[in-house]
Design a protein around this motif. Structure first.
Motif, PDB file in Angstrom:
ATOM      1  N   ASP A  41      36.126  -4.636  41.083  1.00 61.99           N
ATOM      2  CA  ASP A  41      36.175  -3.644  40.015  1.00 61.99           C
ATOM      3  C   ASP A  41      36.135  -2.238  40.620  1.00 61.99           C
ATOM      4  N   LEU A  42      36.344  -1.241  39.759  1.00 61.63           N
ATOM      5  CA  LEU A  42      36.577   0.125  40.216  1.00 61.63           C
ATOM      6  C   LEU A  42      35.480   0.690  41.130  1.00 61.63           C
ATOM      7  N   PRO A  43      34.187   0.510  40.846  1.00 59.71           N
ATOM      8  CA  PRO A  43      33.188   1.126  41.733  1.00 59.71           C
ATOM      9  C   PRO A  43      33.319   0.701  43.189  1.00 59.71           C
ATOM     10  N   ILE A  44      33.535  -0.581  43.440  1.00 62.26           N
ATOM     11  CA  ILE A  44      33.651  -1.044  44.828  1.00 62.26           C
ATOM     12  C   ILE A  44      34.995  -0.634  45.413  1.00 62.26           C
ATOM     13  N   ARG A  45      36.050  -0.637  44.613  1.00 69.72           N
ATOM     14  CA  ARG A  45      37.343  -0.154  45.110  1.00 69.72           C
ATOM     15  C   ARG A  45      37.232   1.298  45.563  1.00 69.72           C
ATOM     16  N   LEU A  46      36.566   2.116  44.768  1.00 76.99           N
ATOM     17  CA  LEU A  46      36.407   3.524  45.120  1.00 76.99           C
ATOM     18  C   LEU A  46      35.497   3.701  46.325  1.00 76.99           C
ATOM     19  N   MET A  47      34.437   2.907  46.398  1.00 74.01           N
ATOM     20  CA  MET A  47      33.501   3.027  47.504  1.00 74.01           C
ATOM     21  C   MET A  47      34.183   2.728  48.838  1.00 74.01           C
ATOM     22  N   VAL A  48      34.922   1.633  48.885  1.00 79.97           N
ATOM     23  CA  VAL A  48      35.602   1.256  50.122  1.00 79.97           C
ATOM     24  C   VAL A  48      36.660   2.291  50.490  1.00 79.97           C
ATOM     25  N   SER A  49      37.436   2.732  49.515  1.00 82.38           N
ATOM     26  CA  SER A  49      38.473   3.728  49.789  1.00 82.38           C
ATOM     27  C   SER A  49      37.864   5.035  50.288  1.00 82.38           C
ATOM     28  N   TYR A  50      36.769   5.446  49.665  1.00 83.42           N
ATOM     29  CA  TYR A  50      36.085   6.673  50.088  1.00 83.42           C
ATOM     30  C   TYR A  50      35.649   6.578  51.548  1.00 83.42           C
TER      31      TYR A  50
ATOM     32  N   GLN B 237      24.082  15.218  60.284  1.00 76.95           N
ATOM     33  CA  GLN B 237      23.059  14.860  59.306  1.00 76.95           C
ATOM     34  C   GLN B 237      23.551  15.086  57.883  1.00 76.95           C
ATOM     35  N   ALA B 238      24.219  16.213  57.658  1.00 80.28           N
ATOM     36  CA  ALA B 238      24.736  16.523  56.323  1.00 80.28           C
ATOM     37  C   ALA B 238      25.771  15.497  55.879  1.00 80.28           C
ATOM     38  N   ALA B 239      26.606  15.044  56.815  1.00 82.20           N
ATOM     39  CA  ALA B 239      27.628  14.048  56.482  1.00 82.20           C
ATOM     40  C   ALA B 239      26.995  12.732  56.068  1.00 82.20           C
ATOM     41  N   ILE B 240      25.931  12.341  56.747  1.00 85.39           N
ATOM     42  CA  ILE B 240      25.245  11.084  56.427  1.00 85.39           C
ATOM     43  C   ILE B 240      24.578  11.183  55.063  1.00 85.39           C
ATOM     44  N   VAL B 241      23.905  12.293  54.804  1.00 83.71           N
ATOM     45  CA  VAL B 241      23.251  12.479  53.506  1.00 83.71           C
ATOM     46  C   VAL B 241      24.280  12.471  52.376  1.00 83.71           C
ATOM     47  N   ASP B 242      25.375  13.195  52.567  1.00 82.73           N
ATOM     48  CA  ASP B 242      26.398  13.274  51.527  1.00 82.73           C
ATOM     49  C   ASP B 242      26.998  11.904  51.239  1.00 82.73           C
ATOM     50  N   THR B 243      27.291  11.145  52.286  1.00 87.37           N
ATOM     51  CA  THR B 243      27.868   9.814  52.088  1.00 87.37           C
ATOM     52  C   THR B 243      26.884   8.897  51.381  1.00 87.37           C
ATOM     53  N   ALA B 244      25.608   8.972  51.750  1.00 88.46           N
ATOM     54  CA  ALA B 244      24.601   8.147  51.078  1.00 88.46           C
ATOM     55  C   ALA B 244      24.574   8.449  49.580  1.00 88.46           C
TER      56      ALA B 244
END
Length: 227
Positions: free
Chosen positions: A107-116, A192-199
């Motif tokens: 479904d869309l949430p996992i599709r978006l998560m993987v694509s992101y 660090q900012a990249a990790i926080v943002d991705t989380a």
């Protein structure tokens, strides 16, 4: 403050989107069906099968200054490779059609998560992928075992239906300690900012998946004696 502690503090509001999903309370109340569980497993399959490929892609794009992180990724890949097949085995033990899940789409949430995450590695700071690790490992360690035990008791499923949840629960604490130490070795503010943002992004999308798990309403549960 060590970076791991900063990461935990800065993502606390986002983490609440996961821990506050209706499914968490529903499991406690016995409002959880076989369809609920197989939906969760099917969505998990479609992100777990990308774990090793994402880590491989991340490792290939890390700069030399993060060589110690690349080394850690090798260990992660060895540990995580093949876990998506465990999920298919769990689905089979639940009586579900594992091949239909294998060849289906999430479904869309996992599709978006993987694509992101693939886009992050290709066009952003690849070390941000560890924001995903923080979400999934942190959620697993704190919730997988107790939730799995409650689901198993309620649905009467065999141990063979829980290889994914139990392997990623409290027994995985050493793995999470490894992650904590690795995060504390990340000192560059941009990393660090990249990790926080991705989380933050992954907490939102993974939480959206948990919010979408089908659940019987309370009236239906009372009618069938499952609450």
């Amino acid at each position: 403050m060590a970076f791991f502690d900063q990461l935990q503090a800065q993502t606390e509001p986002d983490r609440a989107h996961v821990t506050g999903a209706p499914v968490m309370g529903a499991i406690q109340e016995g409002r959880f069906t076989l369809d609920s569980y197989t939906y969760f497993l099917s969505q998990a399959y479609h992100h777990v099968k990308h774990t090793a490929p994402l880590m491989m892609a991340c490792g290939g794009r890390l700069p030399e200054r993060l060589e110690h992180v690349r080394k850690a990724l090798v260990e992660y890949i060895e540990e995580e490779y093949g876990h998506h097949e465990w999920i298919l085995n769990d689905l089979t033990a639940c009586g579900a059609e594992a091949d239909a899940v294998r060849h289906g789409t999430p479904d869309l949430p996992i599709r978006l998560m993987v694509s992101y995450l693939y886009d992050l590695i290709a066009r952003g700071n690849p070390v941000g992928l560890f924001g995903m690790v923080q979400v999934l490992e942190g959620t697993s360690v704190s919730l997988a075992t107790p939730m799995g035990q409650q689901i198993q008791k309620h649905l009467g499923l065999p141990n063979q239906a829980f290889s994914y949840l139990y392997s990623h629960g409290s027994l995985d604490q050493d793995h999470f300690d490894f992650f904590r130490n690795l995060m504390d070795s990340i000192t560059d503010p941009a990393d660090q900012a990249a990790i926080v943002d991705t989380a933050k992004v992954v907490y939102r999308l993974y939480g959206d998946m948990l919010h979408a798990i089908p659940l019987p309403d309370q009236e239906e549960s009372r009618l069938y004696g499952t609450a």
